[in-house]
Design an enzyme around this catalytic site. Structure first.
Site, mmCIF file in Angstrom:
data_model
loop_
_atom_site.group_PDB
_atom_site.id
_atom_site.type_symbol
_atom_site.label_atom_id
_atom_site.label_comp_id
_atom_site.label_asym_id
_atom_site.label_seq_id
_atom_site.Cartn_x
_atom_site.Cartn_y
_atom_site.Cartn_z
ATOM 1 N N GLU A 70 -10.243 4.085 3.927
ATOM 2 C CA GLU A 70 -9.365 4.771 2.988
ATOM 3 C C GLU A 70 -9.803 4.375 1.582
ATOM 4 O OE1 GLU A 70 -5.268 5.561 5.508
ATOM 5 O OE2 GLU A 70 -5.237 4.088 3.880
ATOM 6 N N LYS A 85 -3.735 -1.722 10.396
ATOM 7 C CA LYS A 85 -4.126 -1.872 8.994
ATOM 8 C C LYS A 85 -4.414 -3.314 8.596
ATOM 9 C CE LYS A 85 -3.144 2.362 7.281
ATOM 10 N NZ LYS A 85 -4.007 3.161 6.386
ATOM 11 N N ASP A 115 0.848 -1.186 0.000
ATOM 12 C CA ASP A 115 0.000 0.000 0.000
ATOM 13 C C ASP A 115 0.887 1.241 0.000
ATOM 14 O OD1 ASP A 115 -2.486 1.273 0.007
ATOM 15 O OD2 ASP A 115 -2.451 1.553 2.158
ATOM 16 N N ASP A 145 -8.999 0.395 2.317
ATOM 17 C CA ASP A 145 -7.978 -0.035 3.281
ATOM 18 C C ASP A 145 -8.410 0.426 4.675
ATOM 19 O OD1 ASP A 145 -5.569 -1.174 4.117
ATOM 20 O OD2 ASP A 145 -4.533 0.740 3.999
ATOM 21 N N GLN A 192 -3.109 2.469 15.118
ATOM 22 C CA GLN A 192 -2.035 2.900 14.228
ATOM 23 C C GLN A 192 -1.169 3.979 14.868
ATOM 24 O OE1 GLN A 192 -3.504 4.499 10.536
ATOM 25 N NE2 GLN A 192 -1.476 4.896 9.708
ATOM 26 N N GLU A 215 -9.432 12.776 7.530
ATOM 27 C CA GLU A 215 -9.374 14.085 6.874
ATOM 28 C C GLU A 215 -10.732 14.789 6.879
ATOM 29 O OE1 GLU A 215 -6.834 14.344 3.103
ATOM 30 O OE2 GLU A 215 -7.320 12.213 3.265
ATOM 31 N N ARG A 230 -7.287 4.002 13.494
ATOM 32 C CA ARG A 230 -6.373 5.131 13.661
ATOM 33 C C ARG A 230 -5.742 5.182 15.044
ATOM 34 N NH1 ARG A 230 -5.223 6.306 8.510
ATOM 35 N NH2 ARG A 230 -7.037 6.971 7.309
ATOM 36 N N GLU A 290 -9.271 3.930 -2.086
ATOM 37 C CA GLU A 290 -8.057 3.735 -2.869
ATOM 38 C C GLU A 290 -8.360 3.035 -4.195
ATOM 39 O OE1 GLU A 290 -4.781 2.096 -0.727
ATOM 40 O OE2 GLU A 290 -5.378 2.979 1.185
ATOM 41 N N HIS A 293 -3.657 14.245 0.553
ATOM 42 C CA HIS A 293 -3.830 13.433 1.765
ATOM 43 C C HIS A 293 -2.608 13.559 2.676
ATOM 44 C CE1 HIS A 293 -4.781 10.069 4.389
ATOM 45 N NE2 HIS A 293 -3.655 9.467 4.042
ATOM 46 N N THR A 343 -8.676 -5.581 4.397
ATOM 47 C CA THR A 343 -8.590 -4.694 3.241
ATOM 48 C C THR A 343 -9.595 -5.206 2.220
ATOM 49 O OG1 THR A 343 -6.229 -4.270 3.605
ATOM 50 C CG2 THR A 343 -7.105 -3.779 1.417
#
Length: 395
Positions: free
Chosen positions: A183, A237, A112, A217, A224, A344, A221, A185, A119, A241
């Site tokens: 996420e 993570k 990834d 993904d 992480q 975000e 948080r 992607e 971002h 996925t």
């Protein structure tokens, strides 16, 4: 403008590949191609119409087709489009509503990346407010991490809220993640492998990459944030996925190829753009949360292209394997409504989203996230990418 129908998004210019079963043969996985609201049994069509690729297309996974290489990919697609023009392939069509879709290929490795400047800048502003948002290396190489291939799951698979360590003012605690995120992607599926010790240049991108899919993904948080220094993402993570059940062949996106954003720093030779062969893709993503649109990230804004990612991923001699999956990293644009993750969109929870069913800073149990996308096709048409859906369930 009226919404596109499946016939518009999944017509003869698209023809994405997947793997399906039917209720009368639940153990028999078959390669299918989506056409509108139907699935064409590709193996059955190939056998009935005398294709030299019948054995290859009768496999229970896409991997043998992926490994066969670009010449075979082109030949199979040409055959299929010929059958459709002649009205012969529809004889093997099954209603989409009557099939169960599966993970279309066996994932070998998963990488990834972190390719969106918007971002990366937003994340830098949140977590390093007194420093430059981008790290010194960001404009010089595509940053990435090696993920967990075994937890790549097909669209529709429930996502169990991960448990792990998270930091509190009183020290680390263990329990369910309180800051579960998405996420949005775009992923690229490797077909033809490469030899160990031989880098794959950007010019060989189309010889090795079979097709494209959407990727979510999922990210814890809080887990992480506590674990990622100094070695990067791990348990925050690796729990899930999600990928589409349909892999759109690269050839279907030829009309969507665009130049990447203007470079602000000189690139080393192996990463330099080829002005005659634009490597970006104009893919328009829509993210919904419980049916409400929350973001529309533009993939064309990504600073690093998939060809550059592939070149960087192998420049040290690392080999490609059939079934490798590499993803773009969160797709975000310059506008607030184009941010591809809740981190975000809510600015790390400071500005929760107002939704019909309440506010959201991060995901709650029962929430369903769906990614859809389209890209320009030939003659002003559109090519759809298979959706990625996932519902959060309590751990």
């Amino acid at each position: 403008m009226p919404a596109d129908t499946p016939a518009d998004l999944y017509g003869p210019d698209n023809l994405p590949y997947g793997v399906f079963t039917t209720a009368d043969a639940p153990e028999r996985r078959r390669i299918g191609v989506r056409l509108g609201d139907t699935v064409l049994d590709l193996g059955a069509a190939a056998a009935a119409l005398g294709s030299p690729h019948a054995e290859l297309l009768s496999a229970p996974t896409l991997n043998p087709l992926l490994a066969a290489g670009r010449a075979v990919w082109t030949a199979v697609r040409t055959e299929l489009r010929t059958w459709l023009r002649e009205g012969r392939a529809e004889l093997t069509a099954v209603p989409l509503a009557d099939v169960t879709l599966h993970l279309p290929f066996e994932v070998a490795d998963y990488v990834d990346f972190y390719a969106s400047e918007h971002h990366a800048t937003n994340v830098g502003k949140m977590f390093r407010p007194d420093s430059e948002p981008l790290t010194p290396n960001w404009k010089h190489l595509p940053i990435g991490y090696h993920g967990r291939a075994g937890t790549v799951v097909v669209s529709g698979t429930p996502v169990v809220r991960p448990q792990g360590q998270r930091r509190t003012p009183d020290g680390p605690v263990f329990g369910p993640s309180q800051r579960l995120d998405i996420e949005a992607e775009v992923g690229f599926v490797v077909g033809a492998p490469s030899r160990l010790g031989e880098p794959v240049p950007q010019s060989a991108f189309r010889d090795h990459v079979f097709g494209v899919c959407l990727v979510n993904d999922w990210s814890a948080r809080d887990v992480q944030a506590w674990e990622y220094v100094p070695l990067g993402p791990f348990l925050g993570k690796s729990f899930a996925t999600s990928v589409s059940a349909w892999i759109t062949p690269l050839e279907a996106l030829d009309a969507a190829r665009v130049a990447p954003p203007e470079r602000t720093h000189p690139l080393l030779d192996y990463l330099k753009d080829d002005a005659d062969d634009p490597a970006g893709f104009d893919v328009r993503i829509t993210v919904t949360l419980n049916g409400q649109v929350i973001s529309e990230p533009p993939f064309s804004a990504m600073y690093w292209t998939a060809a550059q990612q592939l070149a960087h991923m192998t420049v040290n001699g690392a080999s490609l394997r059939t079934g490798d999956l590499f993803a773009s990293g969160t797709v975000s644009g310059p506008e607030k409504h184009q941010r591809g993750c809740l981190l975000e969109l809510t600015w790390s929870g400071e500005n929760p989203l107002e939704l019909p069913d309440g506010t959201r800073s991060f995901l709650e149990d029962g929430d369903e996230v769906v990614l859809t996308a389209w890209a320009p096709g030939p003659d002003g048409g559109r090519v759809g990418l298979g959706e990625v859906a996932g519902r959060v369930v309590k751990s």
